[in-house]
Scaffold this active site. Structure first.
Site, short mmCIF file in Angstrom:
data_model
loop_
_atom_site.label_atom_id
_atom_site.label_comp_id
_atom_site.label_asym_id
_atom_site.label_seq_id
_atom_site.Cartn_x
_atom_site.Cartn_y
_atom_site.Cartn_z
N ASN A 132 0.90 -1.12 0.02
CA ASN A 132 0.00 -0.03 -0.04
C ASN A 132 0.92 1.23 -0.02
O ASN A 132 1.29 1.73 1.06
CB ASN A 132 -0.87 -0.02 1.12
CG ASN A 132 -1.78 1.02 1.25
OD1 ASN A 132 -1.61 2.02 0.78
ND2 ASN A 132 -2.86 1.15 2.10
N PHE A 133 1.11 1.81 -1.10
CA PHE A 133 1.85 2.99 -1.49
C PHE A 133 0.82 4.17 -1.73
O PHE A 133 1.27 5.19 -2.58
CB PHE A 133 2.77 3.06 -2.35
CG PHE A 133 4.17 1.86 -2.08
CD1 PHE A 133 4.64 1.98 -0.69
CD2 PHE A 133 4.60 1.07 -2.94
CE1 PHE A 133 5.62 0.98 -0.41
CE2 PHE A 133 5.66 -0.12 -2.71
CZ PHE A 133 6.21 0.18 -1.28
N CYS A 135 -1.99 5.31 0.45
CA CYS A 135 -3.15 5.97 1.54
C CYS A 135 -2.65 7.25 1.59
O CYS A 135 -1.61 7.56 1.98
CB CYS A 135 -3.09 5.06 2.69
SG CYS A 135 -4.48 5.68 3.77
N THR A 201 -7.26 6.18 -3.11
CA THR A 201 -8.06 7.25 -3.17
C THR A 201 -7.44 8.68 -3.47
O THR A 201 -6.16 8.71 -3.44
CB THR A 201 -8.47 7.36 -1.72
OG1 THR A 201 -7.52 7.24 -0.88
CG2 THR A 201 -9.38 6.51 -1.45
N CYS A 342 -38.34 13.56 -30.09
CA CYS A 342 -37.93 14.86 -29.33
C CYS A 342 -39.22 15.32 -28.31
O CYS A 342 -40.45 15.16 -28.98
CB CYS A 342 -37.62 15.94 -30.37
SG CYS A 342 -37.53 17.46 -29.69
N CYS A 382 -19.66 18.75 -31.51
CA CYS A 382 -19.29 18.73 -30.06
C CYS A 382 -19.80 17.73 -29.21
O CYS A 382 -19.17 17.49 -27.99
CB CYS A 382 -19.29 20.13 -29.61
SG CYS A 382 -20.82 20.71 -29.01
N CYS A 385 -25.13 18.82 -27.28
CA CYS A 385 -26.63 18.65 -27.26
C CYS A 385 -27.13 17.38 -27.04
O CYS A 385 -28.13 17.46 -26.30
CB CYS A 385 -27.28 19.24 -28.65
SG CYS A 385 -26.44 18.51 -30.14
N CYS A 389 -29.51 16.47 -23.98
CA CYS A 389 -30.70 16.02 -23.97
C CYS A 389 -31.39 14.89 -23.20
O CYS A 389 -30.80 13.96 -23.01
CB CYS A 389 -30.96 15.53 -25.74
SG CYS A 389 -32.61 14.86 -26.02
C1 LIG Z 1 -13.07 3.87 4.28
C2 LIG Z 1 -12.10 3.40 3.32
C3 LIG Z 1 -10.82 2.64 3.75
C4 LIG Z 1 -9.81 2.26 3.10
N1 LIG Z 1 -8.74 1.73 3.39
C5 LIG Z 1 -7.84 1.20 2.50
C6 LIG Z 1 -6.79 0.53 3.18
O1 LIG Z 1 -6.60 0.27 4.44
N2 LIG Z 1 -5.76 0.06 2.31
C7 LIG Z 1 -5.68 0.50 0.93
O2 LIG Z 1 -4.90 0.13 0.28
N3 LIG Z 1 -6.96 1.00 0.30
C8 LIG Z 1 -7.82 1.42 1.23
N4 LIG Z 1 -8.82 2.21 0.70
C9 LIG Z 1 -8.95 2.38 -0.78
C10 LIG Z 1 -9.75 1.15 -1.51
O3 LIG Z 1 -9.26 -0.08 -1.49
C11 LIG Z 1 -9.86 1.62 -3.03
O4 LIG Z 1 -8.57 1.85 -3.47
C12 LIG Z 1 -10.58 2.96 -3.26
O5 LIG Z 1 -11.66 3.10 -2.29
C13 LIG Z 1 -11.25 3.07 -4.68
O6 LIG Z 1 -11.96 2.03 -4.81
P1 LIG Z 1 -13.72 2.30 -4.91
O7 LIG Z 1 -13.93 3.58 -5.58
O8 LIG Z 1 -14.23 1.09 -5.43
O9 LIG Z 1 -13.99 2.65 -3.36
C14 LIG Z 1 -9.81 2.74 1.57
C15 LIG Z 1 -11.04 3.21 1.08
C16 LIG Z 1 -12.17 3.64 1.98
C17 LIG Z 1 -13.29 4.24 1.40
S1 SF4 Z 2 -32.78 18.57 -25.94
FE1 SF4 Z 2 -33.46 16.46 -26.99
S2 SF4 Z 2 -35.78 16.52 -26.26
FE2 SF4 Z 2 -35.27 18.51 -25.79
S3 SF4 Z 2 -35.73 19.78 -27.45
FE3 SF4 Z 2 -33.67 19.07 -27.80
S4 SF4 Z 2 -33.92 17.34 -29.01
FE4 SF4 Z 2 -35.77 17.55 -28.15
S1 SF4 Z 3 -25.72 21.26 -32.75
FE1 SF4 Z 3 -24.83 20.08 -30.96
S2 SF4 Z 3 -23.03 18.99 -31.50
FE2 SF4 Z 3 -23.60 20.61 -33.26
S3 SF4 Z 3 -22.31 22.27 -32.45
FE3 SF4 Z 3 -24.50 22.53 -31.37
S4 SF4 Z 3 -24.25 21.64 -29.41
FE4 SF4 Z 3 -22.48 20.97 -30.59
#
Ligand SMILES: Cc1cc2nc3c(=O)[nH]c(=O)nc-3n(C[C@H](O)[C@H](O)[C@H](O)COP(=O)(O)O)c2cc1C
Ligand code: SF4
Ligand code: SF4
Length: 429
Positions: A132-133, A135, A201, A342, A382, A385, A389
């Protein structure tokens, strides 16, 4: 039904579903119940010293009606004596010889300390070790966990010390609190790591109580930075897994961790290069039995895809993860609105007007009904939208054949700088 078993750096497991080192793997009672529920392996709550903790220690971010979109903790490693943990690991392994038990370890960066704990833990019969490097709080203030994990040389040295005495595979668990995860991953491998696991984490402060002005959580009115995990961190974890998976100098099996709570998440992590996965927050939120849905879902998916083994998924998407400079800048998609789906909420129009390219027109069709239409020649594709939606299949993003040959930034730069000699800047477009 497909074969779900995996071989993770020589560690055999009945399926890829492991509990991450955390509260759900704190005792033999819990790990045995988890195995009965279907989990293939467990990384025991990190062993080490001292045996201390804080109260309170957890907080969560609830967002848009979803509870625990993100989870935050200031918990330390195990607060149970080493002998008690070792006895329970031994008993659990005896009851479940075909399930995987990994001991997570953390000690001071001293060679003899690592040798001592590795020998004690391996003597009771674990399948592997996870260093565990990662925490980020509490232990880090004393030079352990992320404090070690943020120093690549120290990761390499400590991994090498462990490898001097270890007889089982060594997994190095990485901290995401670093600029480039591959640097530490490579050093772990240079130190002899058989595998890596990520992510631990992410540094975080879950919130501030606007009435008491205390941080969330607080310990007697004082707070400190904690570690963030849960669904919110999945994109960060996935990108770090991808970076390590495509790095030739890393080249060892990956245990993917971070925000995994559904079978689809598992598939994504495996496609992106994980040989197995680990889960913490989803189990803290929903209990051990979520693994039933994960196993069912994964089985159906593999059958549907005609895959005989879950291992066939590993790394399939890695070649599709590239660099920005290699993307085809001539590829073009445009938004197309499907009138029949829509619901006329106008969200797409507002988004395109205020945050994109003002190319969704409000028109009236032949029957006098208000409709929205994209001016495709002005649409930059992009996706905004379609993201905002709320209606299913109301907006499709369509790939257009614009007749232009593929051209990435890197190709363009090479042409402009004359490396290829034959083209002029005008030809590069
Ligand atoms: C309350 C808590 C305690 C944790 N304790 C440890 C630990 O003792 N050793 C470790 O390697 N990771 C620990 N972790 C990290 C988890 O093993 C994991 O890497 C992290 O939560 C990401 O996974 P998740 O999104 O599924 O929670 C802990 C996480 C939580 C939330
Ligand atoms: S966001 Fe989706 S549902 Fe709303 S007006 Fe545009 S196309 Fe229609
Ligand atoms: S129509 Fe939708 S994908 Fe096209 S430029 Fe506008 S937001 Fe972006």
């Amino acid at each position: 039904m497909a074969d779900l078993s995996i071989d993770f750096a020589g560690i055999k497991s009945p399926n890829p579903f492991w509990l991450a080192s955390a509260p759900p793997t704190n005792t033999g009672y819990q790990v045995q119940r988890a195995f009965e529920a279907g989990w293939g392996g467990a990384v025991w709550k990190t062993l080490g010293e001292p045996v201390i903790n804080t109260s309170a220690r957890f907080a969560a971010v609830h967002f848009g009606g979803q509870r625990v979109a993100g989870f935050n903790n200031i918990e330390l490693i195990t607060d149970r004596p080493l002998e008690v943990n070792l006895k329970e690991i031994y008993e659990t392994k005896r009851r479940f010889p075909h399930h995987t038990i990994i001991a997570s370890l953390m000690v001071e960066p001293k060679r003899e300390k690592w040798h001592e704990i590795v020998k004690r833990v391996e003597a009771i019969g674990v399948d592997g070790l996870e260093l565990n490097f990662g925490c980020p709080h509490g232990m880090a203030e004393r030079g352990m966990g992320a404090a070690s994990g943020q120093q690549p040389d120290l990761v390499q040295a400590q991994t090498a010390w462990v490898k001097e005495v270890a007889t089982t595979p060594v997994i190095v668990k990485l901290t995401p609190n670093i600029t480039d995860i591959t640097v530490v991953a490579r050093h772990a491998v240079k130190g002899g790591a058989d595998a890596i696991s990520l992510i631990n984490t992410i540094n975080s402060l879950a919130g501030v109580d606007i009435h008491s002005w205390n941080t969330i959580p607080n310990v007697g009115g004082q707070g400190a930075h904690g570690g963030y995990c849960g669904p919110a961190v999945k994109p960060i974890a996935l990108s770090m897994v991808a970076e390590c998976a495509r790095d030739r100098e890393v080249g060892v099996p990956i245990s993917g961790i971070g925000g995994i709570s559904t079978w689809q998440d598992v598939v994504e992590f495996m496609l992106m290069g994980s040989t197995g996965i680990q889960v913490c927050t989803a189990v803290m939120h929903h209990g051990f039995r979520i693994v039933e849905e994960m196993i069912d879902g994964l089985n159906h998916y593999l059958d549907e895809k005609g895959l005989a083994s879950v291992t066939e998924l590993i790394g399939k998407s890695v070649p599709k993860y590239s660099n920005w400079g290699d993307l085809d800048l001539n590829y073009q998609v445009v938004a197309r609105i499907n009138e029949e789906n829509c619901i006329n909420c106008n969200k797409c129009h507002i988004a395109c007007e205020d945050a994109s390219h003002q190319c969704i027109d409000m028109l009236t069709n032949a029957e006098g009904k208000a409709i929205l239409q994209v001016r495709e020649e002005d649409c930059v594709g992009c996706n905004l939208c379609s993201i905002v939606c709320p209606a299913d299949r109301a907006i499709d993003m369509i790939a257009l054949d614009n007749g232009a040959a593929p051209m990435s930034w890197n190709q363009r730069s090479r042409i402009i700088s004359g490396v290829n000699g034959a083209y002029s800047e005008a030809e590069a477009g």
